[in-house]
Design a protein around this motif. Structure first.
Motif, mmCIF file in Angstrom:
data_model
loop_
_atom_site.group_PDB
_atom_site.id
_atom_site.type_symbol
_atom_site.label_atom_id
_atom_site.label_comp_id
_atom_site.label_asym_id
_atom_site.label_seq_id
_atom_site.Cartn_x
_atom_site.Cartn_y
_atom_site.Cartn_z
ATOM 1 N N LEU A 119 -14.043 -1.059 11.910
ATOM 2 C CA LEU A 119 -12.580 -1.036 12.052
ATOM 3 C C LEU A 119 -12.120 -0.034 13.105
ATOM 4 N N ILE A 122 -12.189 -2.418 16.337
ATOM 5 C CA ILE A 122 -11.599 -3.753 16.344
ATOM 6 C C ILE A 122 -10.573 -3.888 17.480
ATOM 7 N N SER A 281 -8.719 -13.222 14.301
ATOM 8 C CA SER A 281 -9.168 -13.081 12.908
ATOM 9 C C SER A 281 -8.053 -13.434 11.930
ATOM 10 N N THR A 282 -6.833 -13.110 12.297
ATOM 11 C CA THR A 282 -5.689 -13.456 11.452
ATOM 12 C C THR A 282 -5.539 -14.973 11.328
ATOM 13 N N HIS A 339 -3.275 -4.182 8.576
ATOM 14 C CA HIS A 339 -3.421 -5.624 8.403
ATOM 15 C C HIS A 339 -4.898 -6.015 8.353
ATOM 16 N N TYR A 340 -5.696 -5.504 9.283
ATOM 17 C CA TYR A 340 -7.124 -5.795 9.284
ATOM 18 C C TYR A 340 -7.798 -5.203 8.055
ATOM 19 N N MET A 343 -6.969 -7.390 5.153
ATOM 20 C CA MET A 343 -7.579 -8.696 5.357
ATOM 21 C C MET A 343 -9.064 -8.650 5.003
ATOM 22 N N VAL A 344 -9.735 -7.625 5.479
ATOM 23 C CA VAL A 344 -11.170 -7.479 5.230
ATOM 24 C C VAL A 344 -11.448 -7.336 3.735
ATOM 25 N N TYR A 369 -14.524 -11.906 13.742
ATOM 26 C CA TYR A 369 -14.322 -10.463 13.547
ATOM 27 C C TYR A 369 -15.327 -9.653 14.366
ATOM 28 N N GLN A 372 -14.529 -9.510 17.977
ATOM 29 C CA GLN A 372 -13.482 -8.522 18.247
ATOM 30 C C GLN A 372 -14.034 -7.100 18.235
#
Length: 390
Positions: A119, A122, A281-282, A339-340, A343-344, A369, A372
């Motif tokens: 992260l 990313i 990824s979103t 957000h990531y 999400m993860v 992912y 990225q």
């Protein structure tokens, strides 16, 4: 024995992260020119203000830097102290992320560490044939290496997010004091995150019960209090700053205006492409886990923050000398990181829960992912190879 083993992994990750940031920042401070590097710009800005007997507004980061420099100055003003302060805040961001993921995910400490480290890198997807030399400008990214005030405020924004969830989901009223304190700290360091937090908080509160209950009105009270602080700070920055009259003519001085897309289109030459490359990824997540995500309270809150952060950047602008400084951009990296992060958590927990049933969606998400993350590592390598941040 197991506790000592887990602790050793945690210490190992902490050491690697500290070294990563310390030496990267040291390299940039030594070799990057002042025009392209905010950390040096902010150091010289602080020196100019101190000559006038003042601090830049908001003063939080500069005050921390000033105090640390009184103890750890080496050769040049605010250089070594900036290196220490920013390395600490970078590490604190990682540490908070690591500990939150450890609580949310039922995986090993080693795996949590790898996920937390990923992260840190990313990034949007870059295609040099289309993007040219602009790997960062025009896109939306959660990873910023160069803006000192954003680096300093980042961990406090993460804590504010988690404390808000603790109050909203768990009903811990003691978190209210933390929310107010953290909001004040953020406003005093870099207020950008509050641009999306203030409108998102009441809406998120209402969405939890679909009623105008006590929690909703308390959220409105927080938002109004923080908004009042922002207006006071706006007056401080735009009207009461002692350097404004010295450095700029009346025509050059800035105001805030509604001017949709003017800043974004200045930097983004392929806006649709840049948007898709910023959120791949979103898109995969919403395709496979959209319904699950919209039932997950942390994800919903992070998504609201992201939507409002983009709205602020795309709709508002400054006039005068600040017009293309992108000062309404800086809430986006924080909201995207959250957000990531959320999400993860949803993806990993769903995979552990569904096992073989969810293997294909998981592999698709993991591939996008990891691309990225690889792009983020390439961007980090470019700092050394190309001396470029754009």
């Amino acid at each position: 024995m197991r506790g000592k083993f887990l602790q050793s992994w945690t210490l190992a990750y902490d050491l690697v992260v500290v070294c990563l940031y310390f030496f990267t920042l040291a390299y940039m401070i030594k070799y990057f020119d002042v025009q392209s590097f905010d950390i040096k710009v902010h150091n010289f800005l602080l020196q100019d203000y101190l000559k006038e007997g003042a601090f830049p507004a908001p003063p939080g980061y500069y005050a921390i830097l000033y105090v640390v420099d009184l103890i750890f100055r080496y050769k040049y003003p605010f250089v070594f102290s900036a290196l220490l302060v920013l390395t600490f805040f970078f590490w604190l961001k990682f540490s908070i992320t690591f500990r939150w993921l450890s609580k949310q995910l039922h995986i090993s400490t080693f795996q949590v560490g790898l996920l937390s480290a990923s992260l840190l890198f990313i990034s949007p997807i870059f295609i040099p044939a289309i993007d040219g030399s602009f790997w960062y400008l025009g896109k939306f990214t959660p990873t910023i290496w160069h803006n000192s005030t954003l680096i300093a405020v980042f961990p406090f924004c993460l804590l504010l997010f988690f404390e808000t969830l603790r109050w909203q989901i768990g009903g811990f009223n003691k978190a209210l004091y933390s929310i107010f304190f953290l909001g004040l700290v953020i406003i005093l360091i870099k207020p950008s995150f509050m641009f999306c937090y203030i409108p998102a908080l009441p809406l998120y509160s209402w969405s939890q019960s679909l009623r105008f209950d006590r929690r909703f009105w308390t959220s409105c009270g927080f938002s109004m209090s923080f908004l009042a602080m922002l207006f006071l700070e706006k007056a401080w920055i735009y009207d009461l700053d002692p350097m404004i009259k010295i450095m700029y003519t009346p025509e050059e001085r800035s105001t805030v205006v509604l001017d949709p897309l003017v800043v974004h289109l200045h930097f983004s030459k392929e806006p649709i492409f840049d948007l898709l490359c910023s959120f791949p990824s979103t898109l995969v997540f919403m395709l496979f886990w959209g319904r699950v995500g919209l039932k997950d309270k942390p994800f919903v809150f992070s998504f609201l923050l992201l939507v409002f952060s983009l709205m602020v950047y795309l709709l508002l602008a400054e006039t005068g000398f600040r017009k293309f400084h992108g000062n309404f951009y800086w809430q986006i990296p924080i909201a995207m990181f959250l957000h990531y992060l959320c999400m993860v958590v949803v993806v990993v927990n769903q995979f552990v829960k569904e096992k073989k049933v969810g293997i294909r969606p998981f592999l698709v998400f993991s591939l996008v992912y990891l691309i990225q993350v690889a792009m983020g590592i390439a961007y980090w390598h470019r700092i050394f190879d190309g001396h470029a941040l754009n």
